[in-house]
Design a protein around this motif. Structure first.
Motif, PDB file in Angstrom:
ATOM      1  N   VAL A  11       0.849  -1.202   0.000  1.00 13.24           N
ATOM      2  CA  VAL A  11       0.000   0.000   0.000  1.00 13.24           C
ATOM      3  C   VAL A  11       0.879   1.245   0.000  1.00 13.24           C
ATOM      4  O   VAL A  11       0.648   2.185  -0.778  1.00 13.24           O
ATOM      5  CB  VAL A  11      -0.972  -0.004   1.201  1.00 13.24           C
ATOM      6  N   ASN A  12       1.911   1.271   0.831  1.00 18.00           N
ATOM      7  CA  ASN A  12       2.817   2.427   0.867  1.00 18.00           C
ATOM      8  C   ASN A  12       3.520   2.643  -0.466  1.00 18.00           C
ATOM      9  O   ASN A  12       3.681   3.782  -0.911  1.00 18.00           O
ATOM     10  CB  ASN A  12       3.848   2.264   1.981  1.00 18.00           C
ATOM     11  N   ALA A  25      -6.173   1.320  -2.492  1.00 18.55           N
ATOM     12  CA  ALA A  25      -4.959   2.106  -2.767  1.00 18.55           C
ATOM     13  C   ALA A  25      -4.809   2.368  -4.260  1.00 18.55           C
ATOM     14  O   ALA A  25      -4.542   3.503  -4.677  1.00 18.55           O
ATOM     15  CB  ALA A  25      -3.725   1.391  -2.215  1.00 18.55           C
ATOM     16  N   ARG A  58       2.138   7.371  -6.627  1.00 20.45           N
ATOM     17  CA  ARG A  58       1.251   8.488  -6.994  1.00 20.45           C
ATOM     18  C   ARG A  58       2.041   9.752  -7.316  1.00 20.45           C
ATOM     19  O   ARG A  58       1.683  10.502  -8.229  1.00 20.45           O
ATOM     20  CB  ARG A  58       0.279   8.752  -5.842  1.00 20.45           C
ATOM     21  N   HIS A  77       1.100   4.248  -2.822  1.00 21.73           N
ATOM     22  CA  HIS A  77       0.948   5.674  -2.494  1.00 21.73           C
ATOM     23  C   HIS A  77       2.158   6.475  -2.979  1.00 21.73           C
ATOM     24  O   HIS A  77       1.996   7.580  -3.508  1.00 21.73           O
ATOM     25  CB  HIS A  77       0.785   5.856  -0.987  1.00 21.73           C
ATOM     26  N   GLU A  78       3.342   5.937  -2.790  1.00 22.60           N
ATOM     27  CA  GLU A  78       4.562   6.610  -3.256  1.00 22.60           C
ATOM     28  C   GLU A  78       4.529   6.785  -4.774  1.00 22.60           C
ATOM     29  O   GLU A  78       4.944   7.828  -5.299  1.00 22.60           O
ATOM     30  CB  GLU A  78       5.779   5.784  -2.848  1.00 22.60           C
ATOM     31  N   VAL A 117      -5.015   6.223  -5.965  1.00 17.37           N
ATOM     32  CA  VAL A 117      -3.934   6.939  -6.643  1.00 17.37           C
ATOM     33  C   VAL A 117      -4.267   7.257  -8.089  1.00 17.37           C
ATOM     34  O   VAL A 117      -3.700   8.181  -8.671  1.00 17.37           O
ATOM     35  CB  VAL A 117      -2.573   6.203  -6.550  1.00 17.37           C
TER      36      VAL A 117
END
Length: 149
Positions: free
Chosen positions: A58-59, A88, A65, A62-63, A92
Protein backbone atom coordinates in the motif's frame (compact mmCIF):
# COMPACT_ATOMS: atom_id res chain seq x y z
CA UNK A 1 11.92 9.57 -18.55
CA UNK A 2 8.53 8.05 -17.73
CA UNK A 3 8.68 6.02 -14.51
CA UNK A 4 6.64 2.86 -13.93
CA UNK A 5 6.46 1.07 -10.58
CA UNK A 6 6.52 -2.73 -10.75
CA UNK A 7 5.33 -4.11 -7.44
CA UNK A 8 5.49 -7.70 -6.30
CA UNK A 9 3.74 -9.27 -3.35
CA UNK A 10 4.20 -12.17 -0.98
CA UNK A 11 6.34 -15.19 -1.77
CA UNK A 12 7.54 -13.83 -5.09
CA UNK A 13 10.99 -13.52 -3.52
CA UNK A 14 11.02 -17.35 -3.65
CA UNK A 15 10.59 -17.58 -7.43
CA UNK A 16 12.86 -20.21 -8.94
CA UNK A 17 12.55 -22.31 -5.78
CA UNK A 18 8.84 -22.29 -4.97
CA UNK A 19 6.63 -24.62 -7.00
CA UNK A 20 8.65 -24.42 -10.23
CA UNK A 21 6.01 -26.56 -11.97
CA UNK A 22 3.61 -23.62 -11.47
CA UNK A 23 5.86 -20.55 -11.45
CA UNK A 24 8.85 -21.71 -13.50
CA UNK A 25 12.56 -21.53 -12.78
CA UNK A 26 13.12 -17.80 -13.28
CA UNK A 27 14.05 -15.82 -10.19
CA UNK A 28 12.62 -12.44 -9.29
CA UNK A 29 16.06 -10.97 -10.02
CA UNK A 30 16.00 -12.39 -13.56
CA UNK A 31 12.47 -11.04 -14.07
CA UNK A 32 13.64 -7.63 -12.86
CA UNK A 33 16.55 -7.69 -15.35
CA UNK A 34 14.16 -8.67 -18.15
CA UNK A 35 11.79 -5.83 -17.15
CA UNK A 36 14.61 -3.30 -17.09
CA UNK A 37 15.66 -4.27 -20.62
CA UNK A 38 12.07 -4.19 -21.89
CA UNK A 39 11.37 -0.86 -20.21
CA UNK A 40 14.50 0.70 -21.69
CA UNK A 41 13.38 -0.38 -25.16
CA UNK A 42 10.01 1.28 -24.53
CA UNK A 43 11.57 4.51 -23.26
CA UNK A 44 10.49 3.80 -19.69
CA UNK A 45 12.31 3.65 -16.38
CA UNK A 46 11.17 1.30 -13.64
CA UNK A 47 11.17 1.05 -9.88
CA UNK A 48 11.01 -2.67 -9.06
CA UNK A 49 10.03 -3.80 -5.55
CA UNK A 50 8.93 -6.87 -3.65
CA UNK A 51 7.50 -7.22 -0.16
CA UNK A 52 5.69 -9.88 1.81
CA UNK A 53 3.86 -7.22 3.82
CA UNK A 54 0.49 -5.91 2.62
CA UNK A 55 0.89 -2.48 4.22
CA UNK A 56 4.24 -1.98 2.51
CA UNK A 57 2.59 -2.65 -0.85
CA UNK A 58 0.00 0.00 0.00
CA UNK A 59 2.82 2.43 0.87
CA UNK A 60 4.60 1.69 -2.43
CA UNK A 61 1.37 2.37 -4.33
CA UNK A 62 0.95 5.67 -2.49
CA UNK A 63 4.56 6.61 -3.26
CA UNK A 64 3.98 5.84 -6.94
CA UNK A 65 1.25 8.49 -6.99
CA UNK A 66 3.94 11.18 -6.75
CA UNK A 67 6.76 9.48 -8.66
CA UNK A 68 5.29 7.32 -11.42
CA UNK A 69 2.95 7.42 -14.40
CA UNK A 70 1.69 3.85 -13.98
CA UNK A 71 1.79 0.58 -12.06
CA UNK A 72 2.38 -3.05 -12.86
CA UNK A 73 1.40 -5.18 -9.89
CA UNK A 74 1.70 -8.85 -9.12
CA UNK A 75 0.14 -8.85 -5.68
CA UNK A 76 0.42 -12.62 -5.32
CA UNK A 77 -2.10 -14.02 -2.85
CA UNK A 78 -3.12 -10.48 -1.81
CA UNK A 79 -4.84 -10.23 -5.20
CA UNK A 80 -7.55 -12.50 -3.85
CA UNK A 81 -7.84 -11.06 -0.33
CA UNK A 82 -6.91 -7.39 -0.14
CA UNK A 83 -9.52 -4.67 -0.17
CA UNK A 84 -6.70 -2.37 1.02
CA UNK A 85 -4.77 -2.87 -2.25
CA UNK A 86 -7.96 -2.32 -4.25
CA UNK A 87 -8.58 0.95 -2.39
CA UNK A 88 -4.96 2.11 -2.77
CA UNK A 89 -4.87 1.51 -6.53
CA UNK A 90 -8.23 3.23 -6.91
CA UNK A 91 -7.13 6.17 -4.75
CA UNK A 92 -3.93 6.94 -6.64
CA UNK A 93 -5.65 6.84 -10.02
CA UNK A 94 -2.64 5.57 -11.96
CA UNK A 95 -3.11 3.27 -14.95
CA UNK A 96 -2.50 -0.19 -13.52
CA UNK A 97 -1.90 -3.59 -15.06
CA UNK A 98 -2.46 -6.66 -12.88
CA UNK A 99 0.00 -9.47 -13.60
CA UNK A 100 0.21 -13.16 -12.71
CA UNK A 101 2.83 -15.65 -13.84
CA UNK A 102 0.38 -18.56 -13.85
CA UNK A 103 -3.08 -18.76 -15.36
CA UNK A 104 -5.09 -18.24 -12.18
CA UNK A 105 -8.22 -19.57 -13.91
CA UNK A 106 -6.62 -23.02 -14.28
CA UNK A 107 -5.94 -23.16 -10.55
CA UNK A 108 -7.93 -23.29 -7.32
CA UNK A 109 -11.33 -21.59 -7.36
CA UNK A 110 -10.30 -19.05 -4.68
CA UNK A 111 -7.75 -17.65 -7.15
CA UNK A 112 -10.46 -16.83 -9.69
CA UNK A 113 -11.52 -13.69 -7.80
CA UNK A 114 -9.39 -10.56 -7.86
CA UNK A 115 -9.86 -7.41 -5.81
CA UNK A 116 -7.48 -5.62 -8.19
CA UNK A 117 -9.13 -6.37 -11.53
CA UNK A 118 -11.98 -3.86 -11.06
CA UNK A 119 -9.46 -1.02 -10.66
CA UNK A 120 -6.92 -2.19 -13.26
CA UNK A 121 -6.77 -1.20 -16.91
CA UNK A 122 -5.99 -4.80 -17.77
CA UNK A 123 -5.00 -8.22 -16.46
CA UNK A 124 -2.29 -10.46 -17.90
CA UNK A 125 -1.89 -14.00 -16.60
CA UNK A 126 -0.45 -17.30 -17.63
CA UNK A 127 2.53 -16.23 -19.71
CA UNK A 128 5.18 -16.72 -17.03
CA UNK A 129 7.80 -13.96 -16.88
CA UNK A 130 6.63 -12.67 -20.26
CA UNK A 131 3.48 -11.49 -18.46
CA UNK A 132 5.56 -8.60 -17.11
CA UNK A 133 6.85 -7.66 -20.57
CA UNK A 134 3.32 -7.72 -21.96
CA UNK A 135 2.18 -5.53 -19.08
CA UNK A 136 4.90 -2.99 -19.81
CA UNK A 137 3.94 -2.94 -23.51
CA UNK A 138 0.28 -2.44 -22.60
CA UNK A 139 1.03 0.28 -20.09
CA UNK A 140 3.31 2.09 -22.57
CA UNK A 141 0.48 2.05 -25.12
CA UNK A 142 -2.04 3.33 -22.57
CA UNK A 143 0.26 6.17 -21.51
CA UNK A 144 1.00 7.11 -25.12
CA UNK A 145 -2.71 7.21 -25.91
CA UNK A 146 -3.30 9.45 -22.87
CA UNK A 147 -0.34 11.67 -23.83
CA UNK A 148 1.53 10.84 -20.63
CA UNK A 149 4.47 8.88 -22.05
Amino acid sequence: MTVIYILNGPNLNLLGQREPEVYGHDTLASIEAMCRAKAKGLGLDIVFRQTNIEGELVNHIHEAREKAKGLVINAGAYTHTSVALHDAVKAVGLPTIEVHLSNVYKREAFRHHSYLSPVAEGVICGFGPQSYELALEGLAAILKKKGKA
